[in-house]
Enzyme design. Structure first.
Site, PDB file in Angstrom:
ATOM      1  CD  GLU A   1       8.201  -3.479   8.251  1.00 45.10           C
ATOM      2  OE1 GLU A   1       7.530  -4.498   8.014  1.00 45.10           O
ATOM      3  OE2 GLU A   1       8.717  -2.791   7.349  1.00 45.10           O
TER       4      GLU A   1
ATOM      5  CG  PHE B   1      -0.242   0.377   2.515  1.00 42.48           C
ATOM      6  CD1 PHE B   1       0.018   1.703   2.843  1.00 42.48           C
ATOM      7  CD2 PHE B   1       0.190  -0.613   3.383  1.00 42.48           C
ATOM      8  CE1 PHE B   1       0.684   2.030   4.028  1.00 42.48           C
ATOM      9  CE2 PHE B   1       0.853  -0.297   4.558  1.00 42.48           C
ATOM     10  CZ  PHE B   1       1.112   1.032   4.875  1.00 42.48           C
TER      11      PHE B   1
ATOM     12  CD  GLU C   1      -5.707  -5.894  -0.257  1.00 40.54           C
ATOM     13  OE1 GLU C   1      -4.946  -5.963  -1.243  1.00 40.54           O
ATOM     14  OE2 GLU C   1      -5.495  -6.478   0.826  1.00 40.54           O
TER      15      GLU C   1
ATOM     16  CB  SER D   1       4.453  -7.897   5.266  1.00 39.04           C
ATOM     17  OG  SER D   1       3.551  -8.855   4.748  1.00 39.04           O
TER      18      SER D   1
ATOM     19  CB  CYS E   1      10.511  -0.892   2.723  1.00 37.85           C
ATOM     20  SG  CYS E   1      11.252  -0.297   1.219  1.00 37.85           S
TER      21      CYS E   1
ATOM     22  CE  LYS F   1      -2.997  -7.970  -5.191  1.00 36.78           C
ATOM     23  NZ  LYS F   1      -3.494  -7.100  -4.087  1.00 36.78           N
TER      24      LYS F   1
END
Ligand code: NAD
Length: 491
Positions: free
Chosen positions: A384, A151, A178, A228, A283, A175
């Site tokens: 994290e 995301f 979402e 992740s 990240c 893809k």
């Protein structure tokens, strides 16, 4: 309410999926659209893969010089529409407009580098490896390739892969996450204007079901995943078990080491930007800040002052410096992790919980948070957080710092702040991470270099961007040929 469509075989196609989830603005909680999410999305994916496979048969035969022409047009379309795309990123993802513009700039740089494919794909040739025998290696595309994105960079991450894949002669399916599907919906309105042959680039929405369909579809040859670590490991294992080429970038827990000879003013600005930029949802965000030596008072004070005055609010407001985290669930998770740190013995220097921002009271806001005194072997220094939280650690020597850095399970980034060339060189050489910063807070490689995560931050061999992308999206073919000597031209 706008239910998002897929883009398959050159047309906007309603999904077979009846179920949807809401796309929510993290600053205002406004529902902006609905995105297909459920079991029938696997049928959408199958249609996209089949049509992409048909398109591959002819696209792979188009000369590479022609295949890069649409990328030049795409670069200009992205530049022309940058402001509109940046607003969409900010509205669905929460980051500031300046951060959204920066992200798009990175996407465009990848398009520019991929325009060099005619040179990057060139073959290697050796004449006369034996008398009258020549040998050469050519690069050919793989077939249908797919990317699965997280995301936090909805406009940039698909571009670590897409331009290289299609320039090399593959067809490509995106893809998006979402949680942030609107940016790619807009990007595909631009892709539509490229007039590419049908099926060369497709967009399929969904969540786990779409991902599993990508992992299992026999016509998909390669998968580029970013997200992740837990999901990256799953993607790598299942994709590889199905015989696919996989590159899977995972999570991170990035350390920054500050030596006593660092420039405090410069370090403070850069390190707080790294930790709190994008609300810590990068990240390459700094998380563990390690001061070396017993006199860390002034840097601690300086980081505290800088963090405290960082403005938090709706990213659409040009004056604010930090937006919300992506969901209510993320906000609760970050608060839970801060509590966990306090239970481990940590002490809060700055508490960003319970942020109440006038005008956007319902937003998922957490202000900058600083925590110290955490035990080196505790869970928080290893987990994290993906939120605006800085952990301060004090160690005695650069060797202690290196040992701490290398004990972590992730290896996305490690940075050092110093004015000593010798210490910088030692750190660069011995730190076990794929992206190293020396007086840099976000060591994000430019598009011509690979995005080099190590350890639990990456599963695979070839990374995204630059030459690694060329190698990932092509397979080599070596040809040895002999021609009778009498056929050679006589001088
Ligand atoms: P995520 O792993 O939850 O989701 C990433 C993608 O995987 C999404 O498209 C999602 O639909 C899909 N997915 C989620 N759960 C799945 C499951 N169980 N099975 C199959 N597919 C699944 O990640 P996120 O929360 O969207 O993004 C944040 C994470 O991404 C952080 O850990 C961050 O460090 C990481 N990240 C890494 C890099 C890198 O280059 N290493 C870059 C950006 C983000």
């Amino acid at each position: 309410m706008n239910k998002l469509k897929n883009y398959i075989n050159g047309a906007w196609t309603a999904s077979d999926e009846k179920n949807t989830i809401d796309v929510i603005n993290p600053a205002t909680q406004e529902v902006m659209a609905k995105v297909p999410y459920g079991s029938d999305t696997s049928e959408d994916l199958a249609l996209a893969a089949d049509t992409a496979d048909t398109a591959f048969q002819s696209w792979s035969q188009v000369p590479v010089m022609q295949r890069v022409q649409p990328l030049y047009k795409l670069k200009f379309l992205l530049e022309e529409n940058l402001e509109d795309l940046a607003k969409t990123i900010t509205m669905e993802c929460g980051k500031t407009l300046a951060e959204s513009r920066g992200e798009l700039q990175r996407a465009i740089e990848n398009v520019e580098v991929a325009c060099g494919m005619p040179v990057m794909m060139q073959s290697e040739f050796s004449e006369n490896i034996a008398s009258g025998i020549d040998e050469f290696m050519i690069r050919q595309p793989l077939g249908v390739c797919a990317s699965i994105s997280p995301f936090n960079f909805p406009g940039m991450i698909p571009f670590w892969f897409l331009p290289y894949a299609i320039a090399a002669g593959n067809t490509f399916i995106i893809k998006p996450s979402e949680k942030v599907p609107l940016t790619m919906d807009k990007v595909f309105r631009l892709i539509e204007q490229l007039n590419l042959p049908k099926g060369v680039i497709s967009l399929v929405h969904g969540g786990k079901e779409t991902v599993d369909a990508i992992l299992d579809h026999p016509k998909i040859k390669a998968i580029s995943f970013v997200g992740s670590t837990k999901v990256a490991k799953y993607i790598y294992a299942r994709g590889a078990a199905n015989g696919k080429r996989v590159q899977a970038q995972g999570g991170a827990k990035n350390p920054i080491v500050i030596l006593p000879d660092a420039d405090i003013e410069m370090s403070t600005q850069i390190i707080t930007d790294s930790t709190f930029g994008c609300a810590g949802q990068r990240c390459l965000a700094a998380s563990n800040i390690i001061t070396v030596g017993d006199n860390n008072g002034s840097i601690k004070e300086s980081l505290y002052e800088s963090a405290k005055k960082r403005t938090t609010g709706n990213g659409m407001d040009e004056t604010i410096e930090m937006g919300p985290v992506i969901t209510q669930e993320s906000k609760e998770r970050v608060s839970y992790l801060i509590d966990q740190g306090l239970n481990e013995g940590g002490k809060l220097l700055l508490d960003g919980r319970n942020a109440n921002i006038p005008g956007v009271e319902k937003g998922n806001f957490i202000r900058p948070t600083i925590i110290e005194n955490l035990p080196l072997d505790g869970a928080l220094l290893k987990t994290e957080i993906f939120g605006p939280v800085m952990s301060l650690i004090q160690l005695n020597t650069i060797d202690d710092a290196l040992q701490f850095v290398n004990n972590g399970s992730y290896g996305n980034m490690a940075c050092i702040f110093t004015s000593s060339g010798a210490n910088a060189r030692k750190f660069r050489s011995l730190a076990n991470a794929g992206n190293i910063g020396i007086n840099i807070g976000v060591a994000a490689p430019m598009a011509q270099f690979p995005f080099s995560g190590w350890k639990d931050s990456f599963f695979g061999d070839l990374h995204g961007q630059g030459r690694h992308a060329v190698e990932f999206f092509t397979q080599t073919k070596v040809v040895i040929e002999r021609w009778p000597k009498e056929w050679s031209r006589k001088f």
